[in-house]
Motif scaffolding. Structure first.
Motif, short mmCIF file in Angstrom:
data_model
loop_
_atom_site.label_atom_id
_atom_site.label_comp_id
_atom_site.label_asym_id
_atom_site.label_seq_id
_atom_site.Cartn_x
_atom_site.Cartn_y
_atom_site.Cartn_z
N HIS A 167 4.59 1.34 -9.51
CA HIS A 167 3.96 0.04 -9.41
C HIS A 167 3.55 -0.42 -10.82
N SER A 190 3.48 -4.54 -7.09
CA SER A 190 3.88 -3.28 -6.46
C SER A 190 5.36 -3.37 -6.11
N LYS A 234 -3.74 -9.97 0.66
CA LYS A 234 -2.98 -9.07 -0.22
C LYS A 234 -3.24 -7.61 0.15
N ARG A 235 -4.46 -7.25 0.46
CA ARG A 235 -4.75 -5.87 0.88
C ARG A 235 -3.99 -5.52 2.16
N LEU A 264 -0.24 -5.14 1.30
CA LEU A 264 0.00 -3.87 0.60
C LEU A 264 -0.08 -2.69 1.55
N ALA A 306 0.44 -14.69 -2.84
CA ALA A 306 0.99 -13.47 -2.22
C ALA A 306 2.51 -13.59 -2.20
N GLU A 351 3.66 -9.38 -5.57
CA GLU A 351 2.69 -9.74 -6.60
C GLU A 351 1.28 -9.59 -6.05
N LYS A 352 0.58 -8.59 -6.56
CA LYS A 352 -0.76 -8.29 -6.05
C LYS A 352 -1.88 -8.74 -6.99
#
Length: 134
Positions: A27, A33, A9-10, A13, A57, A50-51
């Protein structure tokens, strides 16, 4: 959230931050986000990622802009606009039926969508490449 999911996820993003700009709605805290992009042809493109810690993910996109990716190469589910507001809510009305951050988005909010369960940044790159051809 597992370490692997958190790292994925990082990375996603970070890539989205470099590709688009934060949507005018902003966000949604720790859960989602929203991004605005422009396709190579100038078409507006909205995406929601979706974080949140508990979700996969997931990347939500307009179905008409990414229908060619329903070939099974990336896990995807369709969310039809016709199914919105059919699920009963706790207060006796009907709930939206999708991630709440989608509802106010002008393009995605009430449209047919695809939700991709991204397994890698390469999956994201494949989806974005198709969206850029819209």
């Amino acid at each position: 959230m597992t370490l692997a999911r958190g790292a994925l996820k990082r990375d996603i993003l970070s890539r989205l931050d470099g590709l688009g700009r934060e949507h005018s709605l902003g966000h949604q805290g720790a859960y989602a986000s929203r991004y605005s992009l422009r396709s190579n042809n100038g078409a507006p493109v909205e995406v929601l990622f979706e974080k949140g810690d508990k979700s996969p993910a997931n990347l939500w996109v307009l179905a008409s802009q990414a229908a060619s990716l329903e070939d099974g190469s990336i896990p995807v589910r369709r969310s039809a606009a016709a199914d919105l507001y059919r699920k009963p809510s706790k207060n006796g009305g009907h709930s939206y039926g999708r991630h709440s951050a989608l509802e106010p988005m002008p393009i995605l909010g009430r449209a047919d969508l695809l939700c991709f369960a991204l397994r890698s940044v390469d999956d994201l790159d494949r989806v974005i490449a198709v969206l850029m051809q819209a």
